[in-house]
Design an enzyme around this catalytic site. Structure first.
Site, PDB file in Angstrom:
ATOM      1  N   ASP A   1      70.579 -53.703  37.336  1.00 15.60           N
ATOM      2  CA  ASP A   1      71.154 -54.940  36.809  1.00 15.60           C
ATOM      3  C   ASP A   1      70.062 -56.005  36.846  1.00 15.60           C
ATOM      4  O   ASP A   1      69.074 -55.874  37.579  1.00 15.60           O
ATOM      5  CB  ASP A   1      72.356 -55.387  37.667  1.00 15.60           C
ATOM      6  CG  ASP A   1      73.282 -56.348  36.917  1.00 15.60           C
ATOM      7  OD1 ASP A   1      74.338 -55.895  36.449  1.00 15.60           O
ATOM      8  OD2 ASP A   1      72.932 -57.541  36.791  1.00 15.60           O
TER       9      ASP A   1
ATOM     10  N   ARG B   1      80.126 -74.371  33.557  1.00 18.98           N
ATOM     11  CA  ARG B   1      79.614 -73.419  34.556  1.00 18.98           C
ATOM     12  C   ARG B   1      78.428 -73.990  35.349  1.00 18.98           C
ATOM     13  O   ARG B   1      78.237 -73.649  36.507  1.00 18.98           O
ATOM     14  CB  ARG B   1      79.169 -72.129  33.867  1.00 18.98           C
ATOM     15  CG  ARG B   1      80.332 -71.368  33.266  1.00 18.98           C
ATOM     16  CD  ARG B   1      80.313 -69.941  33.733  1.00 18.98           C
ATOM     17  NE  ARG B   1      81.456 -69.214  33.223  1.00 18.98           N
ATOM     18  CZ  ARG B   1      81.388 -67.989  32.723  1.00 18.98           C
ATOM     19  NH1 ARG B   1      80.232 -67.373  32.664  1.00 18.98           N
ATOM     20  NH2 ARG B   1      82.472 -67.374  32.313  1.00 18.98           N
TER      21      ARG B   1
HETATM   22  C1  LIG Z   1      80.543 -57.480  33.034  1.00 16.08           C
HETATM   23  S1  LIG Z   1      79.276 -56.743  33.981  1.00 16.08           S
HETATM   24  C2  LIG Z   1      79.501 -55.038  33.540  1.00 16.08           C
HETATM   25  C3  LIG Z   1      79.621 -54.155  34.771  1.00 16.08           C
HETATM   26  C4  LIG Z   1      79.960 -52.688  34.488  1.00 16.08           C
HETATM   27  N1  LIG Z   1      79.020 -52.078  33.586  1.00 16.08           N
HETATM   28  C5  LIG Z   1      81.361 -52.554  33.959  1.00 16.08           C
HETATM   29  O1  LIG Z   1      81.536 -52.238  32.765  1.00 16.08           O
HETATM   30  O2  LIG Z   1      82.312 -52.780  34.718  1.00 16.08           O
HETATM   31  C6  LIG Z   1      77.826 -57.173  33.040  1.00 16.08           C
HETATM   32  C7  LIG Z   1      76.542 -57.100  33.857  1.00 16.08           C
HETATM   33  O3  LIG Z   1      75.432 -57.149  32.943  1.00 16.08           O
HETATM   34  C8  LIG Z   1      74.372 -57.783  33.615  1.00 16.08           C
HETATM   35  N2  LIG Z   1      73.363 -58.209  32.623  1.00 16.08           N
HETATM   36  C9  LIG Z   1      73.453 -59.228  31.731  1.00 16.08           C
HETATM   37  N3  LIG Z   1      72.317 -59.306  31.002  1.00 16.08           N
HETATM   38  C10 LIG Z   1      71.499 -58.300  31.445  1.00 16.08           C
HETATM   39  C11 LIG Z   1      70.193 -57.865  31.086  1.00 16.08           C
HETATM   40  N4  LIG Z   1      69.491 -58.473  30.132  1.00 16.08           N
HETATM   41  N5  LIG Z   1      69.665 -56.810  31.756  1.00 16.08           N
HETATM   42  C12 LIG Z   1      70.371 -56.183  32.729  1.00 16.08           C
HETATM   43  N6  LIG Z   1      71.614 -56.555  33.105  1.00 16.08           N
HETATM   44  C13 LIG Z   1      72.165 -57.605  32.465  1.00 16.08           C
HETATM   45  C14 LIG Z   1      75.052 -58.920  34.355  1.00 16.08           C
HETATM   46  O4  LIG Z   1      74.252 -59.377  35.442  1.00 16.08           O
HETATM   47  C15 LIG Z   1      76.360 -58.261  34.807  1.00 16.08           C
HETATM   48  O5  LIG Z   1      76.273 -57.789  36.136  1.00 16.08           O
END
Ligand SMILES: C[S@@+](CC[C@H](N)C(=O)[O-])C[C@H]1O[C@@H](n2cnc3c(N)ncnc32)[C@H](O)[C@@H]1O
Length: 272
Positions: free
Chosen positions: A141, A33
């Site tokens: 986020d 990545r």
């Molecule tokens: C797979 S997406 C989930 C989106 C949505 N909740 C769904 O279920 O479709 C995961 C998100 O978590 C965010 N994320 C990861 N670590 C995080 C953190 N420590 N605090 C806030 N957001 C975080 C990532 O940037 C990403 O946009």
């Protein structure tokens, strides 16, 4: 080549910053990545990139690395049973005074698909007079790239494949010409939804209290202890009797004592 020690340093930095759990089995994934980014920056290799991450700590390149190492996949009406539970819960008059304001939090909102899906459900409930006009959705986020996309509220039509036709007609404008294949959400829906940056692994300002919180498909990134802390901190912001959702594949092993299960990945905060 990514050495074991540089991998450990990158993993440690990511864990310390956003709670991301990168066990040794993820070394090849991390290498693949980051490689295109390192190449694009003209750096010599992973060590040079790690130095850059340390220099830029707090913004800039660290944000890019977070984006590359996490997955932002999301779409409208993902895991639809949760939206049905939300609809039934908020639509049930004995749960709350119908005119009381309703606030819902999408706590890892990615590009906003989840937050706008919630807004579509709340808008429908308002039309049916099940909730009053005072409702809003907050999306947060860690990644500012996805938050910018969320604010733009323009999506490939493919991401809306599960949105019922009636809701598409009510809330969406289809692009034409150069914008063919894109869908824009109407301003009346967008103005109900606000977005902000929030790291779930740090203490955050008092928010809410919320009637429902969606913390879906983000716990998978965290180790058990971080996951426990994040859940405790987030559930704190939920009203007694409020709903809490995690991804349906994210298990339930170490969920808070304050929660009772009501469906797959769906919980209610005890009233005590
Ligand atoms: C797979 S997406 C989930 C989106 C949505 N909740 C769904 O279920 O479709 C995961 C998100 O978590 C965010 N994320 C990861 N670590 C995080 C953190 N420590 N605090 C806030 N957001 C975080 C990532 O940037 C990403 O946009």
């Amino acid at each position: 080549m990514l050495s074991d020690s540089t991998f450990r340093d990158i993993a440690g930095l990511m864990h310390g910053t956003i709670g991301l759990n990168l066990p040794p089995t993820k070394k090849a994934l991390v290498a693949s990545r980051l490689a295109p980014r390192i190449h694009r920056l003209g750096l010599e290799g992973y060590d040079a990139y790690l130095s850059l991450l340390h220099e830029e700590r707090g913004d800039g390149e660290l944000q890019v690395a977070i984006d590359l190492l996490t997955t932002n996949e999301t779409y409208f009406f993902r895991e639809p049973v949760h939206f049905e539970i939300l609809r039934q819960h908020l639509g049930r008059p004995r749960e709350r005074t119908p005119a009381a304001p309703v606030q819902v939090w999408s706590a890892a909102s990615s590009c906003g698909d989840e937050a706008y899906t919630i807004a579509m459900v709340l808008s429908e409930l308002q039309t049916l007079h099940r909730i009053g006009p005072g409702w809003s959705v907050l999306g947060t986020d860690i990644s500012d790239r996805v938050l910018r996309a969320a604010q733009a509220a323009i999506y490939p039509a493919e991401r809306m494949r599960h949105v019922p036709q009636a809701l598409l007609r009510r809330h969406c404008l289809r692009g034409e010409g150069d914008c063919e294949g894109l869908v824009q959400l109407r301003p009346e829906l967008c103005e109900r939804v606000s977005f902000g940056q929030l790291n779930l692994c740090e203490d955050f300002e008092p928010l809410g209290p919320f009637d429902a919180i969606f913390l879906r498909n983000v716990l998978i990134y965290f180790d058990a202890e971080t996951r426990r802390q994040v859940i405790e901190r987030v559930v704190e912001r939920l009203r007694p009797g409020g709903l809490f959702f995690i991804g349906m594949a994210e298990g339930r092993a170490d969920l808070s004592q304050q929660l009772e299960a009501i469906g797959p990945g769906a919980f209610r905060k005890r009233k005590e």
